[in-house]
Design an enzyme around this catalytic site. Sequence first.
Site, PDB file in Angstrom:
ATOM      1  N   LYS A  86     -33.749  34.686 -38.558  1.00  0.00           N
ATOM      2  CA  LYS A  86     -33.821  35.888 -37.714  1.00  0.00           C
ATOM      3  C   LYS A  86     -32.518  36.665 -37.876  1.00  0.00           C
ATOM      4  CE  LYS A  86     -35.417  35.518 -33.562  1.00  0.00           C
ATOM      5  NZ  LYS A  86     -35.451  35.027 -32.164  1.00  0.00           N
TER       6      LYS A  86
HETATM    7  C1  E4P Z   1     -37.396  36.071 -29.630  1.00  0.00           C
HETATM    8  O1  E4P Z   1     -37.423  36.085 -30.813  1.00  0.00           O
HETATM    9  C2  E4P Z   1     -36.365  36.721 -28.816  1.00  0.00           C
HETATM   10  O2  E4P Z   1     -35.125  36.241 -29.187  1.00  0.00           O
HETATM   11  C3  E4P Z   1     -36.615  36.483 -27.380  1.00  0.00           C
HETATM   12  O3  E4P Z   1     -37.986  36.643 -27.097  1.00  0.00           O
HETATM   13  C4  E4P Z   1     -35.763  37.328 -26.465  1.00  0.00           C
HETATM   14  O4  E4P Z   1     -36.233  37.111 -25.180  1.00  0.00           O
HETATM   15  P1  E4P Z   1     -35.395  37.440 -23.852  1.00  0.00           P
HETATM   16  O5  E4P Z   1     -35.462  38.906 -23.610  1.00  0.00           O
HETATM   17  O6  E4P Z   1     -36.099  36.649 -22.797  1.00  0.00           O
HETATM   18  O7  E4P Z   1     -34.000  36.947 -24.086  1.00  0.00           O
END
Ligand code: E4P
Length: 222
Positions: A86
């Site tokens: 990512k």
């Molecule tokens: C997923 O890939 C993201 O990092 C995640 O859903 C972010 O979520 P949050 O807004 O709850 O931190």
Amino acid sequence: MELFLDTADAQAVAEMSQYLTIAGVTTNPTIITKSGKAPEEVFQRMNAVLTPDQKFFMQVVATDYEGILAEARQICSLRPKNMFVKIPVTHEGLRAIKAAKAEGLGVLATAIYSPDQAFLAAMNGADYLAPYVNRMCNYGDGVQAVRELQEMLEVHGLASKICAASFKNGNQVHELVLAGAEAVTVAPAVVSAMVDHPGTKIAVDEFTQAWNAAYGRTTFKA
Ligand code: E4P
């Protein structure tokens, strides 16, 4: 349609994979640090419960191009297949996405707050685009923004899949599934809440009580 669990909790993944069709697991640095475990341990525990066909996503921590690319290579070498890096969509991140895709690495462009950021990452070949739906709602209509992104990808024939992320409740997930997102990543607690409905529990209790009252047992056969 792919359902990913957004978690560092391997036990939750193992349990939920028994009764749901889970395409894999996404993490980010915050999720990993909150687990209280070292990143290496999180990886080992998760890798032990995932099947080779389930995908696993870990995020770079470096913010400069060379650092991001080096971490992308490290992350993608952790499993023989279905390991994705990512990379946040920044100037340096977009450059790294372009280079990582040229090397054939699996890439999810993350920390996306606008359709334009996602579209640019798609042009660089990102496999997945992760718009932070719930967080985007702080700036406007997150769901509508993802709908627009979908249209932009279709109009221009870009193959990147939307992996909608950052959900706080099942209604948000419902809206994105309805809008046609090809993937969603959702925390185990939110997925679990989507399974539960008080009406279902009342119905099941009624069936059990009726059967027990009539036949003196709670199983189909004596
Ligand atoms: C997923 O890939 C993201 O990092 C995640 O859903 C972010 O979520 P949050 O807004 O709850 O931190």
